[in-house]
Design a protein around this motif. Structure first.
Motif, PDB file in Angstrom:
ATOM      1  N   ALA A 149      -3.759  -1.871  -1.632  1.00 19.20           N
ATOM      2  CA  ALA A 149      -2.707  -2.833  -1.335  1.00 19.20           C
ATOM      3  C   ALA A 149      -1.330  -2.218  -1.518  1.00 19.20           C
ATOM      4  O   ALA A 149      -0.412  -2.435  -0.719  1.00 19.20           O
ATOM      5  CB  ALA A 149      -2.871  -4.062  -2.229  1.00 19.20           C
ATOM      6  N   THR A 150      -1.188  -1.442  -2.614  1.00 24.60           N
ATOM      7  CA  THR A 150       0.110  -0.798  -2.857  1.00 24.60           C
ATOM      8  C   THR A 150       0.463   0.165  -1.731  1.00 24.60           C
ATOM      9  O   THR A 150       1.602   0.178  -1.221  1.00 24.60           O
ATOM     10  CB  THR A 150       0.067  -0.051  -4.196  1.00 24.60           C
ATOM     11  OG1 THR A 150      -0.257  -0.974  -5.247  1.00 24.60           O
ATOM     12  CG2 THR A 150       1.404   0.603  -4.492  1.00 24.60           C
ATOM     13  N   ILE A 151      -0.519   0.949  -1.308  1.00 24.03           N
ATOM     14  CA  ILE A 151      -0.257   1.921  -0.239  1.00 24.03           C
ATOM     15  C   ILE A 151       0.073   1.202   1.066  1.00 24.03           C
ATOM     16  O   ILE A 151       1.025   1.568   1.788  1.00 24.03           O
ATOM     17  CB  ILE A 151      -1.480   2.838  -0.057  1.00 24.03           C
ATOM     18  CG1 ILE A 151      -1.665   3.722  -1.288  1.00 24.03           C
ATOM     19  CG2 ILE A 151      -1.311   3.713   1.189  1.00 24.03           C
ATOM     20  CD1 ILE A 151      -2.932   4.556  -1.251  1.00 24.03           C
ATOM     21  N   ASN A 203      -6.222  -2.582  -5.626  1.00 22.97           N
ATOM     22  CA  ASN A 203      -4.797  -2.559  -5.991  1.00 22.97           C
ATOM     23  C   ASN A 203      -4.105  -1.335  -5.403  1.00 22.97           C
ATOM     24  O   ASN A 203      -2.976  -1.414  -4.896  1.00 22.97           O
ATOM     25  CB  ASN A 203      -4.645  -2.585  -7.508  1.00 22.97           C
ATOM     26  CG  ASN A 203      -5.087  -3.905  -8.108  1.00 22.97           C
ATOM     27  OD1 ASN A 203      -5.084  -4.938  -7.408  1.00 22.97           O
ATOM     28  ND2 ASN A 203      -5.491  -3.908  -9.384  1.00 22.97           N
ATOM     29  N   THR A 204      -4.802  -0.208  -5.470  1.00 23.60           N
ATOM     30  CA  THR A 204      -4.210   1.027  -4.914  1.00 23.60           C
ATOM     31  C   THR A 204      -4.017   0.908  -3.408  1.00 23.60           C
ATOM     32  O   THR A 204      -2.963   1.261  -2.869  1.00 23.60           O
ATOM     33  CB  THR A 204      -5.117   2.227  -5.227  1.00 23.60           C
ATOM     34  OG1 THR A 204      -5.280   2.327  -6.654  1.00 23.60           O
ATOM     35  CG2 THR A 204      -4.503   3.510  -4.687  1.00 23.60           C
ATOM     36  N   GLN A 207      -9.400  -1.627  -9.122  1.00 27.47           N
ATOM     37  CA  GLN A 207      -8.363  -0.592  -9.102  1.00 27.47           C
ATOM     38  C   GLN A 207      -8.168  -0.027  -7.692  1.00 27.47           C
ATOM     39  O   GLN A 207      -7.029   0.223  -7.251  1.00 27.47           O
ATOM     40  CB  GLN A 207      -8.735   0.525 -10.077  1.00 27.47           C
ATOM     41  CG  GLN A 207      -8.687   0.106 -11.540  1.00 27.47           C
ATOM     42  CD  GLN A 207      -9.126   1.225 -12.454  1.00 27.47           C
ATOM     43  OE1 GLN A 207      -9.497   2.300 -11.997  1.00 27.47           O
ATOM     44  NE2 GLN A 207      -9.103   0.963 -13.779  1.00 27.47           N
ATOM     45  N   VAL A 241       1.239  -1.882   1.566  1.00 27.35           N
ATOM     46  CA  VAL A 241       2.541  -2.550   1.521  1.00 27.35           C
ATOM     47  C   VAL A 241       3.663  -1.545   1.698  1.00 27.35           C
ATOM     48  O   VAL A 241       4.625  -1.763   2.454  1.00 27.35           O
ATOM     49  CB  VAL A 241       2.688  -3.324   0.195  1.00 27.35           C
ATOM     50  CG1 VAL A 241       4.122  -3.812   0.020  1.00 27.35           C
ATOM     51  CG2 VAL A 241       1.731  -4.510   0.164  1.00 27.35           C
ATOM     52  N   ALA A 242       3.514  -0.428   1.018  1.00 29.36           N
ATOM     53  CA  ALA A 242       4.543   0.614   1.154  1.00 29.36           C
ATOM     54  C   ALA A 242       4.607   1.132   2.585  1.00 29.36           C
ATOM     55  O   ALA A 242       5.694   1.342   3.142  1.00 29.36           O
ATOM     56  CB  ALA A 242       4.250   1.755   0.177  1.00 29.36           C
ATOM     57  N   THR A 301      -5.130   7.405   3.598  1.00 26.81           N
ATOM     58  CA  THR A 301      -5.332   6.377   2.561  1.00 26.81           C
ATOM     59  C   THR A 301      -6.805   6.216   2.235  1.00 26.81           C
ATOM     60  O   THR A 301      -7.202   6.146   1.058  1.00 26.81           O
ATOM     61  CB  THR A 301      -4.741   5.049   3.045  1.00 26.81           C
ATOM     62  OG1 THR A 301      -3.346   5.226   3.316  1.00 26.81           O
ATOM     63  CG2 THR A 301      -4.912   3.966   1.993  1.00 26.81           C
TER      64      THR A 301
END
Length: 574
Positions: A128-130, A125-126, A122, A132-133, A7
């Motif tokens: 956080a998305t990674i 956000n990226t 950005q 959370v997933a 990540t």
């Protein structure tokens, strides 16, 4: 960890890409706006320049744009758009030239400031998305793993723990069994249950053996106890608790709690001996009087402790016993009293016989001397003394006195040069035997007796009884000299070979004597003791001299005394 690293790597690549995009945008501004800005600035068309600057500001990630005329005038033309930052992450300045007739003239500077706020937003956000997933994925995987472990392992381990809480070593228990279908082949849980059942069987056997040993310790005819390395009792059998009227909790409460039963006169010595043994980590022993609770009588006890260590030498426990020796002490005291009475009777008898012998032997010469003295006195009272008669009377007096002296000399020779029951002797054996006989008497006055006897000493020829009498006389003298001394009380008996003689010395830490009395103390009837006869050392020296040896003393007033005796080695065939 791998997911986190991947990540971070992806976020870094996105960051570099966005930064490069900003650099690319700066290059596009240079190529697209330079010419139009040059013409507008040359013509001083402020409205057109403002529109162009605002158009640049609308580009992505552009925060501030400034166009400044380069001139010597006091008020140059300045066109700005956006908000200026004190420390912008990226700032580019483009020089604006105006070309005419192949001549270039610098007419202004275009400053463009970029911001990374959008890039950071950005990236956040990226990330956080990674995350959370990944969290969802981790949760789902962990959930299924936990569910599987619970079904296959955890519930059985919980059942094992529940069963263990109900196990009691004092009673019989059923073997542990899991409530599940038997697996083929046996798995780890089957192995765990089998190992537990085997361990449980061994623990029950060990507990039964321990209970048997504890029962034996409780019923021993002596008090038994153990101490922790710091001296605190952790086991005391019932014999001592009943004798002293103490409880186990009280005895365990403090290392010196049990000593409250010790006689006040013995307590200081007991405390000192106890802590010296505990702090040194060595065996210790002491004799004390302890109070018996049921009748308030003090009885003598022997306290002994030995050290228990592990294979590496670390101290684990002190294991000790308290033995009632009161009857033995009373018997020893009675024996000592009987021995003292017998010795006094022997001395009285001997002195009586000696006095009778002396009276019988010397009565006649003394009577003759008195008669001749009376004759001399009468002859001297005459007006004309007969000197020949007086001379004859005086000669008779000298004869009678010499006869009395010869009688006394003969009686003395019976003690000094009498026939000896000679045999080949081990002088060390005599010393050891004499020390053993007097150990109890020394212990009564807290006197230690130490021997330093050389090995492989040759034998001597002599009378065993007389030589033992000499050794006993010297040691008894040392004991009597030290019994009221404050401080260290010690007797040291040494032996060694010096040429063809064996040298024996007896040293003590008593008051000693001045060195100028070193010879006088062997004189008959000379003594430094209030109740002494002054004959002991005289007789001892006579015995040693009758064996062909010699005896002498070295003293230091207030610093002890040492008596030496030297005896010749036995000649082969003697």
């Amino acid at each position: 960890m791998i997911t986190l690293l991947l990540t971070l790597a992806q976020l870094y690549l996105d960051y570099r890409s966005d930064v490069q995009a900003i650099d690319q945008k700066m290059s596009e501004i240079d190529s697209s706006y330079r010419q139009s800005l040059s013409e507008g600035l040359w013509e001083m068309d402020g409205r057109q320049l403002q529109l162009q600057v605002e158009g640049i500001l609308r580009l992505p990630n552009i925060r501030y744009v400034e166009l400044r005329e380069t001139t010597d005038q006091a008020a140059p033309l300045v066109v700005t758009a956006g908000s200026h930052q004190s420390n912008p992450p990226e700032r580019h300045e483009l020089k604006i030239y105006y070309s005419k007739n192949d001549a270039r003239q610098l007419i202004g500077i275009l400053a463009v400031e970029a911001t990374y706020d959008e890039i950071y937003r950005q990236l956040l956000n990226t990330a956080a998305t990674i995350m959370v997933a990944q969290a969802i994925k981790t949760f789902m995987v962990s959930f299924f793993i936990l569910l599987t472990v619970h079904r296959l392992v955890t519930r059985h381990i919980t059942a094992i723990g529940t069963s263990l809480r109900g196990y009691d070593l004092r009673g019989s228990q059923e073997p542990l069994r899991l409530q599940r279908r038997p697996s083929r082949p046996s798995d780890e849980l089957d192995f765990l249950v089998g190992a537990f059942n085997q361990m449980w069987t061994g623990l029950q056997q060990a507990y039964d053996d321990l209970q048997l040993q504890v029962g034996l310790l409780q019923r021993l005819p002596v008090s038994a106890w153990t101490l922790k390395p710091d001296g605190t009792p952790d086991f005391v059998n019932q014999v001592w608790l009943e004798f002293a009227g103490q409880t186990l909790d009280f005895a365990r409460s403090h290392p010196e709690a049990w000593m409250t039963a010790i006689h006040p006169d013995d307590r200081a010595m007991a405390v000192k001996s106890f802590w010296e043994g505990v702090h040194s980590g060595q065996d210790f022993a002491m004799e004390t009087r302890s109070l018996r609770a049921r009748d308030g009588a003090y009885r003598w006890h022997l306290q002994q402790a030995v050290v228990l260590r592990d294979s590496e030498g670390k101290l684990l426990r002190f294991v000790g016993t308290t033995t009632d020796i009161d009857d033995l002490k009373r018997a020893e005291e009675a024996l000592r009293q009987a021995q003292g009475d017998l010795a006094r009777i022997n001395r009285v008898t001997t002195m009586g016989e000696l006095a009778a012998s002396l009276a019988h032997e010397v009565t006649q010469p003394i009577t003759g001397a008195l008669t001749n003295a009376t004759v001399c006195l009468r002859g001297l009272d005459r007006d004309q003394p007969d000197y020949d008669q007086l001379r004859t009377a005086v000669n008779r007096m000298v004869r009678d006195a010499q006869r009395a002296a010869d009688i006394l000399k003969r009686i003395r020779s019976q003690f000094e040069r009498g026939s000896l029951d000679r045999e080949v002797l081990d002088l060390n054996e005599i010393n050891r035997g004499t020390v053993a006989l007097l150990l109890d008497q020394a212990a009564r006055y807290k006197i230690s007796v130490r021997t330093e006897l050389a090995t492989d000493l040759p034998q001597i020829a002599g009378d065993r009884v007389q030589l033992q009498q000499v050794a006993m006389n010297l040691i008894v003298n040392s004991i009597e000299a030290m019994k009221n001394v404050d401080g260290v009380r010690e007797i040291v008996v040494k032996s060694q070979r010096v040429d063809n003689h064996i040298l024996v010395s007896v040293s003590d830490t008593g008051p000693g004597f001045p060195q100028d009395l070193a010879e006088q103390i062997f004189d008959p009837f000379f003594t430094t003791k209030p109740d002494g006869t002054g004959m002991g050392l005289r007789v001892a020296r006579s015995i040693i001299e009758s064996h062909g040896g010699r005896m002498w003393a070295i003293g230091s007033h207030g610093h002890g005394a040492t008596f030496h005796l030297s005896l010749p080695v036995a000649i082969s065939g003697q």
